[in-house]
Design a protein around this motif. Structure first.
Motif, PDB file in Angstrom:
ATOM      1  N   ARG A 408       1.284  -1.931 -11.249  1.00 32.83           N
ATOM      2  CA  ARG A 408       2.752  -2.011 -11.297  1.00 32.83           C
ATOM      3  C   ARG A 408       3.317  -2.892 -10.198  1.00 32.83           C
ATOM      4  NH1 ARG A 408       1.758   3.742 -11.417  1.00 32.83           N
ATOM      5  NH2 ARG A 408       1.590   4.474 -13.579  1.00 32.83           N
ATOM      6  N   GLY A 409       2.510  -3.230  -9.184  1.00 27.01           N
ATOM      7  CA  GLY A 409       2.959  -4.104  -8.111  1.00 27.01           C
ATOM      8  C   GLY A 409       3.730  -3.365  -7.037  1.00 27.01           C
ATOM      9  N   SER A 410       3.927  -4.050  -5.906  1.00 21.54           N
ATOM     10  CA  SER A 410       4.720  -3.563  -4.766  1.00 21.54           C
ATOM     11  C   SER A 410       4.267  -2.185  -4.308  1.00 21.54           C
ATOM     12  CB  SER A 410       6.214  -3.505  -5.120  1.00 21.54           C
ATOM     13  OG  SER A 410       6.472  -2.517  -6.110  1.00 21.54           O
ATOM     14  N   GLY A 411       2.973  -2.017  -4.209  1.00 23.57           N
ATOM     15  CA  GLY A 411       2.465  -0.734  -3.756  1.00 23.57           C
ATOM     16  C   GLY A 411       1.058  -0.861  -3.210  1.00 23.57           C
ATOM     17  N   ALA A 412       0.560   0.213  -2.614  1.00 20.33           N
ATOM     18  CA  ALA A 412      -0.790   0.271  -2.064  1.00 20.33           C
ATOM     19  C   ALA A 412      -1.387   1.636  -2.371  1.00 20.33           C
ATOM     20  CB  ALA A 412      -0.775   0.018  -0.556  1.00 20.33           C
ATOM     21  N   VAL A 413      -2.674   1.755  -2.190  1.00 19.38           N
ATOM     22  CA  VAL A 413      -3.393   3.011  -2.405  1.00 19.38           C
ATOM     23  C   VAL A 413      -4.159   3.335  -1.129  1.00 19.38           C
ATOM     24  CG1 VAL A 413      -5.191   4.199  -3.724  1.00 19.38           C
ATOM     25  CG2 VAL A 413      -3.608   2.664  -4.889  1.00 19.38           C
ATOM     26  N   ARG A 414      -3.941   4.533  -0.622  1.00 20.03           N
ATOM     27  CA  ARG A 414      -4.657   5.007   0.558  1.00 20.03           C
ATOM     28  C   ARG A 414      -5.560   6.167   0.136  1.00 20.03           C
ATOM     29  NH1 ARG A 414      -0.790   5.133   5.825  1.00 20.03           N
ATOM     30  NH2 ARG A 414      -2.885   5.241   6.761  1.00 20.03           N
ATOM     31  N   ILE A 415      -6.831   6.036   0.476  1.00 22.97           N
ATOM     32  CA  ILE A 415      -7.824   7.044   0.087  1.00 22.97           C
ATOM     33  C   ILE A 415      -8.489   7.566   1.346  1.00 22.97           C
ATOM     34  CG2 ILE A 415      -9.798   7.551  -1.393  1.00 22.97           C
ATOM     35  CD1 ILE A 415      -9.209   4.964  -2.898  1.00 22.97           C
ATOM     36  N   LYS A 548     -13.251   9.068   6.812  1.00 18.25           N
ATOM     37  CA  LYS A 548     -12.830   7.668   6.789  1.00 18.25           C
ATOM     38  C   LYS A 548     -11.676   7.490   5.807  1.00 18.25           C
ATOM     39  CE  LYS A 548     -16.387   6.765   9.435  1.00 18.25           C
ATOM     40  NZ  LYS A 548     -16.234   6.506  10.881  1.00 18.25           N
ATOM     41  N   GLU A 549     -10.901   6.427   6.052  1.00 15.33           N
ATOM     42  CA  GLU A 549      -9.808   6.072   5.154  1.00 15.33           C
ATOM     43  C   GLU A 549      -9.972   4.621   4.726  1.00 15.33           C
ATOM     44  OE1 GLU A 549      -4.926   6.275   4.871  1.00 15.33           O
ATOM     45  OE2 GLU A 549      -5.875   5.774   6.783  1.00 15.33           O
ATOM     46  N   MET A 550      -9.688   4.348   3.453  1.00  8.66           N
ATOM     47  CA  MET A 550      -9.735   2.996   2.922  1.00  8.66           C
ATOM     48  C   MET A 550      -8.388   2.683   2.280  1.00  8.66           C
ATOM     49  SD  MET A 550     -12.577   1.260   0.403  1.00  8.66           S
ATOM     50  CE  MET A 550     -11.994   2.064  -1.077  1.00  8.66           C
ATOM     51  N   VAL A 551      -7.833   1.527   2.608  1.00 14.99           N
ATOM     52  CA  VAL A 551      -6.529   1.102   2.110  1.00 14.99           C
ATOM     53  C   VAL A 551      -6.738  -0.067   1.157  1.00 14.99           C
ATOM     54  CG1 VAL A 551      -4.235   0.266   2.707  1.00 14.99           C
ATOM     55  CG2 VAL A 551      -5.439   1.833   4.248  1.00 14.99           C
ATOM     56  N   VAL A 552      -6.262   0.093  -0.078  1.00 12.10           N
ATOM     57  CA  VAL A 552      -6.344  -0.964  -1.092  1.00 12.10           C
ATOM     58  C   VAL A 552      -4.939  -1.517  -1.289  1.00 12.10           C
ATOM     59  CG1 VAL A 552      -7.079  -1.569  -3.416  1.00 12.10           C
ATOM     60  CG2 VAL A 552      -8.250   0.265  -2.183  1.00 12.10           C
ATOM     61  N   ASP A 553      -4.740  -2.767  -0.901  1.00 15.59           N
ATOM     62  CA  ASP A 553      -3.415  -3.392  -0.969  1.00 15.59           C
ATOM     63  C   ASP A 553      -3.608  -4.863  -1.292  1.00 15.59           C
ATOM     64  OD1 ASP A 553      -0.812  -4.140  -0.808  1.00 15.59           O
ATOM     65  OD2 ASP A 553      -0.461  -3.351   1.213  1.00 15.59           O
ATOM     66  N   PHE A 554      -3.088  -5.301  -2.446  1.00 14.13           N
ATOM     67  CA  PHE A 554      -3.255  -6.685  -2.887  1.00 14.13           C
ATOM     68  C   PHE A 554      -2.023  -7.543  -2.605  1.00 14.13           C
ATOM     69  CE2 PHE A 554      -6.097  -4.462  -6.097  1.00 14.13           C
ATOM     70  CZ  PHE A 554      -7.250  -4.736  -5.387  1.00 14.13           C
ATOM     71  N   ARG A 555      -1.062  -7.025  -1.886  1.00 12.93           N
ATOM     72  CA  ARG A 555       0.126  -7.813  -1.563  1.00 12.93           C
ATOM     73  C   ARG A 555      -0.216  -8.878  -0.524  1.00 12.93           C
ATOM     74  NH1 ARG A 555       4.087  -2.848  -0.258  1.00 12.93           N
ATOM     75  NH2 ARG A 555       2.122  -2.172   0.702  1.00 12.93           N
ATOM     76  N   ARG A 556       0.468 -10.015  -0.616  1.00  9.76           N
ATOM     77  CA  ARG A 556       0.198 -11.098   0.329  1.00  9.76           C
ATOM     78  C   ARG A 556       0.603 -10.706   1.746  1.00  9.76           C
ATOM     79  NH1 ARG A 556       2.063 -16.662  -2.881  1.00  9.76           N
ATOM     80  NH2 ARG A 556       0.547 -16.464  -4.595  1.00  9.76           N
ATOM     81  N   THR A 557       1.727 -10.037   1.871  1.00  7.83           N
ATOM     82  CA  THR A 557       2.194  -9.582   3.179  1.00  7.83           C
ATOM     83  C   THR A 557       2.024  -8.073   3.242  1.00  7.83           C
ATOM     84  OG1 THR A 557       3.812 -11.375   3.238  1.00  7.83           O
ATOM     85  CG2 THR A 557       4.107  -9.562   4.795  1.00  7.83           C
ATOM     86  N   ARG A 558       1.049  -7.650   4.011  1.00  9.12           N
ATOM     87  CA  ARG A 558       0.766  -6.222   4.104  1.00  9.12           C
ATOM     88  C   ARG A 558       1.547  -5.616   5.267  1.00  9.12           C
ATOM     89  NH1 ARG A 558      -5.766  -5.357   3.263  1.00  9.12           N
ATOM     90  NH2 ARG A 558      -5.960  -6.448   1.265  1.00  9.12           N
ATOM     91  N   PRO A 559       2.310  -4.592   5.015  1.00  6.53           N
ATOM     92  CA  PRO A 559       3.021  -3.943   6.125  1.00  6.53           C
ATOM     93  C   PRO A 559       2.053  -3.167   7.016  1.00  6.53           C
ATOM     94  CG  PRO A 559       3.343  -2.715   4.100  1.00  6.53           C
ATOM     95  CD  PRO A 559       2.592  -3.961   3.717  1.00  6.53           C
ATOM     96  N   HIS A 560       2.457  -2.953   8.239  1.00 10.05           N
ATOM     97  CA  HIS A 560       1.631  -2.193   9.174  1.00 10.05           C
ATOM     98  C   HIS A 560       1.636  -0.718   8.773  1.00 10.05           C
ATOM     99  CE1 HIS A 560      -0.287  -0.869  12.838  1.00 10.05           C
ATOM    100  NE2 HIS A 560       0.705  -0.017  13.049  1.00 10.05           N
ATOM    101  N   LEU A 561       0.439  -0.128   8.699  1.00  9.15           N
ATOM    102  CA  LEU A 561       0.297   1.266   8.296  1.00  9.15           C
ATOM    103  C   LEU A 561      -0.159   2.098   9.480  1.00  9.15           C
ATOM    104  CD1 LEU A 561      -1.516   0.774   4.857  1.00  9.15           C
ATOM    105  CD2 LEU A 561       0.917   1.187   5.237  1.00  9.15           C
ATOM    106  N   GLU A 562       0.524   3.184   9.714  1.00  6.08           N
ATOM    107  CA  GLU A 562       0.137   4.104  10.773  1.00  6.08           C
ATOM    108  C   GLU A 562      -1.104   4.887  10.342  1.00  6.08           C
ATOM    109  OE1 GLU A 562       1.264   4.411  13.781  1.00  6.08           O
ATOM    110  OE2 GLU A 562       2.793   2.852  13.490  1.00  6.08           O
ATOM    111  N   ASP A 585     -15.043  -1.048  -1.923  1.00  9.27           N
ATOM    112  CA  ASP A 585     -14.414  -1.864  -0.888  1.00  9.27           C
ATOM    113  C   ASP A 585     -12.923  -1.970  -1.163  1.00  9.27           C
ATOM    114  OD1 ASP A 585     -14.061  -3.898  -2.856  1.00  9.27           O
ATOM    115  OD2 ASP A 585     -16.042  -4.682  -2.424  1.00  9.27           O
ATOM    116  N   ASP A 586     -12.182  -2.452  -0.159  1.00  4.53           N
ATOM    117  CA  ASP A 586     -10.725  -2.498  -0.276  1.00  4.53           C
ATOM    118  C   ASP A 586     -10.235  -3.618  -1.177  1.00  4.53           C
ATOM    119  OD1 ASP A 586     -11.457  -4.564   1.335  1.00  4.53           O
ATOM    120  OD2 ASP A 586     -10.248  -3.964   3.064  1.00  4.53           O
ATOM    121  N   LYS A 587     -11.165  -4.437  -1.725  1.00  7.82           N
ATOM    122  CA  LYS A 587     -10.791  -5.468  -2.691  1.00  7.82           C
ATOM    123  C   LYS A 587     -11.141  -5.063  -4.123  1.00  7.82           C
ATOM    124  CE  LYS A 587     -11.437  -9.262   0.613  1.00  7.82           C
ATOM    125  NZ  LYS A 587     -12.169 -10.517   0.889  1.00  7.82           N
ATOM    126  N   LEU A 588     -11.968  -4.037  -4.262  1.00  3.77           N
ATOM    127  CA  LEU A 588     -12.413  -3.538  -5.574  1.00  3.77           C
ATOM    128  C   LEU A 588     -13.034  -4.650  -6.422  1.00  3.77           C
ATOM    129  CD1 LEU A 588      -9.490  -1.119  -6.555  1.00  3.77           C
ATOM    130  CD2 LEU A 588     -11.627  -0.598  -5.363  1.00  3.77           C
TER     131      LEU A 588
END
Length: 737
Positions: A408-415, A548-562, A585-588
């Motif tokens: 759907r875009g404009s989002g990320a997945v944190r696992i 461990k945590e893995m962040v999957v985010d395909f946006r060009r500009t990734r915001p800083h995640l706490e 991996d975070d690129k799947l």
């Protein structure tokens, strides 16, 4: 093989990784230019000497100090029972003519005495009919080395010492012929076993030929003090019973409605075991398993199942009626299994319990009564120990939820992948008793399970050394039948499945998935903190360093995640994580997973070539390929087979072609195997209404035909994932039937 020379501008460390360099001193000035490599580790040591004459290079004495394996390893003595058809028939006749009523009824309702008497009588009959024999085992023994070959080897040594060149050549020629004949006889022996359906012996023979066996690390120091130290460490979770049994429960309507399960508990029935059920379970025992502390062999139980069914049934029903488990059957012999090649600390060992096979038989029988009573309360997103659901389903569900959100875009997945410390050993019996009662389990079965988990004597065995016996009142021993099922029931009251977050489990492997939209992370973080609080109230220990945590985010500009915080420790964010044996991996894009599969497949091809050198028939080679090589190359292929890069698919297909040339027949390619397994997995999900993805597929069912409507996909990542890819295969195959 030796390689020596002047290595001014070159090194073989990266070119020939299997070779070892021995010159560790300076050969000219303060530099080491003259090197020597060999493919045997620790074979030589270098001693520097003065230069010869006016030479500008020092002399180096290469002193051999390699000790052959046969001299390094001590001769071991192995004891075993010589089973034969005659001995098995004698045991059957013995137990058939035994008056079990006189033997057992004399103890009335004293279950402990009845169990001890029955066990001693069974072991006495086995000792008389099947005596124990001992053999000496040498480190370099091979099954095709006969006494004639050993005689030729001794003659070869004598001819060499005498300096008789002609005799030495003659013996070497005869020895090559004898070795070839010995291997040929061993090959025919393996093929004959395969025709007789003795697959365990076939597999052991193939592992002997290829050298494909489990790598053993350094020997464990065997002494009583070390055994006592490990026993106390494994029993460190033995805590007093909690005063409160109230635990928070997280259960959303989506978690139930998505699987369309009936949540009403079934009517209670008092568990009763019949002699026919006991005989059926005894016949399913694996005769090669190690005996438990009671000394009763599983082969004896399997052979004499018909004769022992009635006396064991009487003890089983007496145990259920009294709600108690005999101490002999609760006793566990803990075998420390190293987690790493060179273990040092007690935490480097995994405690595996050897328990009575009679007790395991009773546990399997009680599972038939426990599962129907608890099926309604199980977590729908618990993928372990469920019929027609496994590792692939857990990975598919995680990827489908993640890719659908990212599409759907404009989002990320944190696992967040959570890790427990000795999960099975931290079960609190009183808490589990309270939970089983709330699930509607019968009081007789609840009382029996509570007694099964409390007052368990255990000791550690290291070689011939045995520790003192301690009593454990916490946890379920690893290696028993009920322990994994009881852990899933113990953790089933924490369930969460909303549109943006869910908790999925595979036994003790737990993952919390958060679909982050517009930076809204409150639900994801609150869910993690609620889970940590729930673990504390249930005495489950989270290992923050291995979480461990893995962040999957395909946006060009990734915001800083706490980062996520667990009890003051920040969870490490990783780019790759091995989840249930699959590298995510975070690129799947499955590059890391392909690299791992190629390394494993390449190493296993060596064993296939070794087996082929024995001129084994093609059928056996195909069995070895499917069970050893293909099982590694095609592991969880339905999860990544459709979305693999062309380059990565070519690397795996190349290994399949190499295996085909060794086997001598054409083997199924990666694409054909992936499509076949993907379609079978989809049909399994369609036929299973309790599968978490069943409702998602049912919504795509056409009302006019058996076809499945295509999912709307904006990216190739989702389009090539399991569900859309499987639906296309389903439609192309005419409904999959």
């Amino acid at each position: 093989m030796l390689i020596s020379g002047d290595f001014n501008h070159a090194t073989l460390d990266k070119t020939l990784t299997a070779f070892h360099q021995y010159v560790d001193c300076n050969t000219r000035g303060n530099r080491t230019l003259d090197l020597m490599y060999a493919n045997v580790k620790d074979a030589y040591s270098a001693i520097p000497l003065p230069a010869l004459g006016k030479a500008d290079h020092n002399l180096v004495l290469i002193k051999p100090h390699y000790t052959p394996k046969v001299r390094r390893s001590q001769i071991t003595t192995r004891s075993f029972r010589k089973w034969s058809p005659e001995a098995e028939q004698a045991l059957k006749d013995c137990f058939e003519t035994t008056d079990w009523d006189v033997l057992q009824e004399s103890h009335n309702d004293n279950m402990e005495e009845m169990v001890d008497c029955t066990t001693d009588y069974i072991n006495f009959c086995m000792d008389v009919v099947v005596p124990v024999r001992s053999v000496r085992c040498f480190a370099n023994n091979k099954p095709w080395i006969t006494s004639d070959i050993k005689g030729l080897l001794n003659q070869k040594k004598e001819a060499f010492r005498d300096g008789d060149t002609q005799e030495l050549k003659r013996i070497q020629k005869e020895l090559r012929v004898q070795l070839r004949e010995g291997k040929e006889q061993y090959r025919r022996k393996i093929e004959q076993r395969m025709q007789n359906n003795s697959m365990r012996e076939v597999w052991e023979g193939m592992k002997t030929i290829t050298g494909c066996s489990s790598k053993k690390g350094a020997p464990i120091e065997a002494d009583v003090e070390r055994a006592n130290q490990l026993n106390q460490f494994f029993n460190r979770f033995d805590l007093p019973a909690p005063t409160s049994t109230a635990t928070p429960t997280h259960l959303t309507p989506q978690a139930i409605s998505s699987t369309e399960e009936d949540t009403s508990p079934p009517p209670l029935t008092s568990p009763t075991i019949t002699a026919a059920q006991v005989c059926g379970e005894l016949r399913r025992l694996r005769p090669g398993k190690a005996t438990g502390p009671d000394g009763v062999s599983p082969r004896l139980l399997k052979t004499c199942a018909q004769e022992l069914g009635h006396p064991l049934q009487r003890i089983f029903n007496l145990s259920l009626g009294q709600g108690r488990v005999p101490q002999l059957w609760k006793t566990s012999c803990i075998i420390p299994v190293p987690k790493k090649p060179h273990p040092g600390e007690p935490n480097d060992f995994r405690p595996v319990a050897l328990t009575s096979h009679v007790m395991k038989t009773m546990e399997r029988l009680l599972l038939h009564h426990l599962r129907p009573q608890t099926h309604h309360a199980l977590d729908p997103l618990q993928f372990a120990y469920r019929e027609k659901v496994g590792v692939e389903d857990a990975i598919i569900f995680l990827l489908h939820r993640s890719l659908s959100h990212l599409d759907r875009g404009s989002g990320a997945v944190r696992i967040t992948f959570l890790d427990f410390s000795s999960a099975f050993n931290t079960i609190q019996p009183l808490l589990l008793r309270h939970k089983l009662s709330e699930m509607g389990v019968g009081s007789d079965l609840v009382a029996w399970i509570t007694d099964y988990l409390t007052g368990r004597p255990q000791y550690v065995r290291l070689g011939d050394c045995r520790s003192d016996t301690v009593t454990s009142n916490t946890g379920a021993p690893q290696g028993t039948v009920l322990s994994p099922v009881l852990f899933t029931l113990y953790t089933s009251d924490f369930q969460y499945n909303s549109e943006l977050c869910h908790v999925q489990k595979f036994a003790d492997d737990t993952a919390i998935v958060g679909c982050i939209k517009s930076g809204q992370e409150e639900e994801y973080r609150e869910l993690i903190q609620d889970f940590v609080t729930w673990c504390d109230s249930n005495h489950l220990l989270l290992n923050a360093t291995k979480t461990k945590e893995m962040v999957v985010d395909f946006r060009r500009t990734r915001p800083h995640l706490e980062p996520v915080n667990i009890k003051g420790d920040c969870v490490e964010v990783v780019h790759t994580y091995k989840y249930l044996g699959v590298q995510l991996d975070d690129k799947l894009d499955w590059t890391a997973n392909t690299e791992a599969l190629c390394r494993k497949g390449q190493s296993r091809l060596y064993f296939l070539r070794r087996l082929a050198s024995f001129n084994i028939c093609k059928k056996l080679l195909q069995i070895f390929y499917q069970s050893v090589v293909a099982s590694a190359l095609m592991y969880a292929v339905v999860c990544w087979g459709g979305s693999l890069k062309k380059k990565d698919a070519g690397r795996l297909d190349k290994l399949v072609r190499k295996a085909s040339s060794v086997v001598g027949t054409e083997l199924d390619s990666l694409t054909s195997v992936a499509e076949k397994r993907t379609l079978n997995r989809l049909l399994s999900i369609i036929d299973n209404p309790h599968h978490p993805l069943h409702s998602a597929i049912s919504r795509q069912r056409s009302s006019f035909s058996d076809r499945l409507l295509s999912l709307s996909c904006s990216t190739d990542r989702l389009r090539k994932s399991f569900l859309p890819h499987a639906m296309r295969l389903f439609n192309n195959s005419g409904g999959g039937r």
